[in-house]
Motif scaffolding. Structure first.
Motif, short mmCIF file in Angstrom:
data_model
loop_
_atom_site.label_atom_id
_atom_site.label_comp_id
_atom_site.label_asym_id
_atom_site.label_seq_id
_atom_site.Cartn_x
_atom_site.Cartn_y
_atom_site.Cartn_z
N VAL A 19 -45.35 22.59 16.16
CA VAL A 19 -43.98 22.16 16.40
C VAL A 19 -43.62 21.00 15.47
CG1 VAL A 19 -44.64 20.49 18.16
CG2 VAL A 19 -42.35 21.48 18.21
N ARG A 20 -42.36 20.93 15.10
CA ARG A 20 -41.87 19.83 14.27
C ARG A 20 -41.06 18.88 15.13
NH1 ARG A 20 -39.70 22.75 8.69
NH2 ARG A 20 -41.71 23.67 8.06
N ILE A 21 -41.41 17.60 15.03
CA ILE A 21 -40.70 16.58 15.79
C ILE A 21 -40.07 15.61 14.80
CG2 ILE A 21 -40.92 14.71 17.47
CD1 ILE A 21 -43.30 16.13 18.65
N THR A 22 -38.79 15.35 14.98
CA THR A 22 -38.07 14.43 14.11
C THR A 22 -37.39 13.38 14.97
OG1 THR A 22 -37.66 16.19 12.50
CG2 THR A 22 -36.32 14.20 12.32
N VAL A 23 -37.55 12.13 14.59
CA VAL A 23 -36.92 11.01 15.28
C VAL A 23 -35.68 10.61 14.49
CG1 VAL A 23 -37.19 8.65 16.10
CG2 VAL A 23 -39.13 10.23 16.18
N LEU A 24 -34.50 10.66 15.15
CA LEU A 24 -33.23 10.31 14.50
C LEU A 24 -32.84 8.89 14.90
CD1 LEU A 24 -31.22 13.62 15.05
CD2 LEU A 24 -32.54 12.92 13.05
N ASP A 25 -32.66 8.06 13.90
CA ASP A 25 -32.21 6.68 14.12
C ASP A 25 -30.75 6.60 13.66
OD1 ASP A 25 -31.73 4.00 14.28
OD2 ASP A 25 -33.59 3.39 13.29
N LYS A 26 -29.83 6.69 14.62
CA LYS A 26 -28.41 6.71 14.27
C LYS A 26 -27.90 5.35 13.82
CE LYS A 26 -27.21 10.64 17.22
NZ LYS A 26 -26.31 11.13 18.30
N ILE A 27 -28.56 4.29 14.26
CA ILE A 27 -28.12 2.96 13.84
C ILE A 27 -28.47 2.73 12.37
CG2 ILE A 27 -28.42 0.49 14.22
CD1 ILE A 27 -28.90 1.07 17.14
N ALA A 28 -29.73 3.03 12.01
CA ALA A 28 -30.15 2.85 10.61
C ALA A 28 -29.79 4.05 9.75
CB ALA A 28 -31.65 2.61 10.55
#
Length: 419
Positions: A19-28
């Motif tokens: 599985v691919r996991i991506t963390v999205l940082d909307k502030i940065a």
């Protein structure tokens, strides 16, 4: 931080499922891909298979340099339960506390405490895991012991090479007729007139066997050619001569890697302090004629190679009387001795010379060795002093104790200068 946490927490689940996991940082306005954590060190193979009564246990361990952050984690079905298994009371022991290991243990049959993943229930499954780990613990401790012995042997070889190099430089700096126990002065003079690197200080002297004659039978490699002039030493650098007698001095020019420089060099000798006379002031070797009055004389040689100029000094003590020389019992072809350890905690001796094997036996159970062993530099100097003691006792036979101590101070001083 979330990326690092998930990479360690879900390491095996990510690897097994793909599985691919991506963390999205909307502030940065950035995104981070979560990659399974990679362990450092050497993967350990041929470990015993861990089979518990309730199932198999997967083990992936890496041996690394001992560091505080090395940990072995406990997993259940690919999800981390404990970051460090040594927090469990029954596993707070070697090998889990040695900090040599990275990796994890995955026991899918252990039961977690309700409402949390940071604890396990001490039940039948837990006891089965502890029993299954016993053969693995014995194997790891055995591997650590073998690793420790290999590291000690490597450290001993490095210490021996350092000690031999330092003694060779010291013996070159001391009067040949008193300290040339291993024919080092003769070999150095013979090597200075040839094109090979015979007995350069960077080479390790053979232990306990005849030192070979290299001759001109092989072609020199690129790294064996000397570089630009870097330093100059005078052999002997310290000597004692009777009034009105002569002393031979030789300049030894080196490059930065302590290879002998032999081409495009000029010499200029002078007496800078005290009285005395020199012949052949522009040769590599000169003879110093002592004055009629005792005193301390400083002789300096200036060596030039193109625009490079270096200088070296020799101190000559002019006296009416010379210390008597003891008989030499060392066989010339035996080479500088090696050393070995013998544990004798209850005995007072620190070292002794075994002439049949040409080695110095060091008592590593003595309180002084234990004290010096805490620090590598201190241990090296302790071994040098034991070498000085044994070599002086062996080669100055018949001298009274006070003169033996004088010789030991002289030899150890010159040797420690080259460590």
């Amino acid at each position: 931080k979330i990326q690092w946490y998930l990479a360690a927490e879900l390491r095996d689940r990510i690897r097994h499922t793909g599985v691919r996991i991506t963390v999205l940082d909307k502030i940065a306005r950035k995104q981070y891909a979560v990659e399974p954590r990679q362990y450092e060190g050497r993967l350990l193979h041929q470990l015993p298979t861990i089979r518990a009564t309730l199932g198999d246990v997967y083990v992936e361990l890496y041996m690394n340099e001992p560091k505080e952050w090395n940990r072995v984690a406990l997993f259940r079905h690919g999800t981390r339960v404990f970051e460090d298994v040594s927090v469990v009371d029954e596993l707070a022991k070697p090998p889990w506390t040695t900090r040599y290991l990275q990796g994890h243990i995955d026991a899918p049959f252990v039961n977690l405490t309700p409402g949390t993943r940071s604890g396990i229930i001490h039940d039948e499954a837990y006891c089965a895991l502890l029993d299954a780990l016993l053969p693995l613990e014995e194997k790891l401790i055995e591997m650590f012991e073998a690793q420790r012995r290999a590291e000690e042997e490597q450290a001993s070889r490095e210490l021996l090479q350092t000690i031999q190099r330092a003694f060779r430089e010291a013996l070159l700096a001391l009067p040949a007729e008193e300290y040339d126990w291993f024919d080092i002065h003769t070999r150095a003079q013979r090597g200075s007139g040839s094109s090979n690197r015979e007995f350069d200080s960077g080479e390790e002297l053979t232990v306990g066997v005849t030192e070979p004659e290299t001759g001109n039978t092989r072609q020199r490699q690129f790294f064996e050619f000397a570089g630009p002039l870097f330093s100059v030493a005078v052999s002997p650098a310290s000597s004692v001569v009777r009034v009105g007698e002569q002393r031979s001095l030789r300049a030894l020019p080196y490059d930065r890697s302590r290879r002998r420089v032999e081409t495009d060099i000029t010499f200029m000798w002078e007496v800078v302090e005290g009285n005395g006379a020199l012949d052949r002031r522009h040769d590599q070797a000169v003879s110093f004629l002592a004055p009629a009055e005792p005193g301390l004389v400083r002789v300096r040689v200036r060596v030039c190679q193109g625009d490079i100029e270096r200088s070296g000094d020799a101190l000559i003590t002019v006296t009416h009387e010379l210390l008597p020389q003891g008989g030499t019992t060392m066989v010339e072809s035996s080479g500088l001795p090696g050393y070995t350890f013998e544990s004798a905690p209850g005995d007072s001796w620190r070292s002794r010379f075994d002439s049949t094997r040409n080695i110095i036996v060091v008592n590593n159970g003595h309180r002084d060795f234990v004290y010096a062993g805490r620090n590598k530099s201190l241990k090296l100097r302790y071994l040098v002093r034991l070498y000085s003691k044994e070599l002086v006792l062996k080669n100055f036979v018949g001298l009274p104790p006070d003169q033996l101590l004088e010789r030991m101070v002289e030899l150890s001083l010159r040797t420690e200068e080259n460590l």
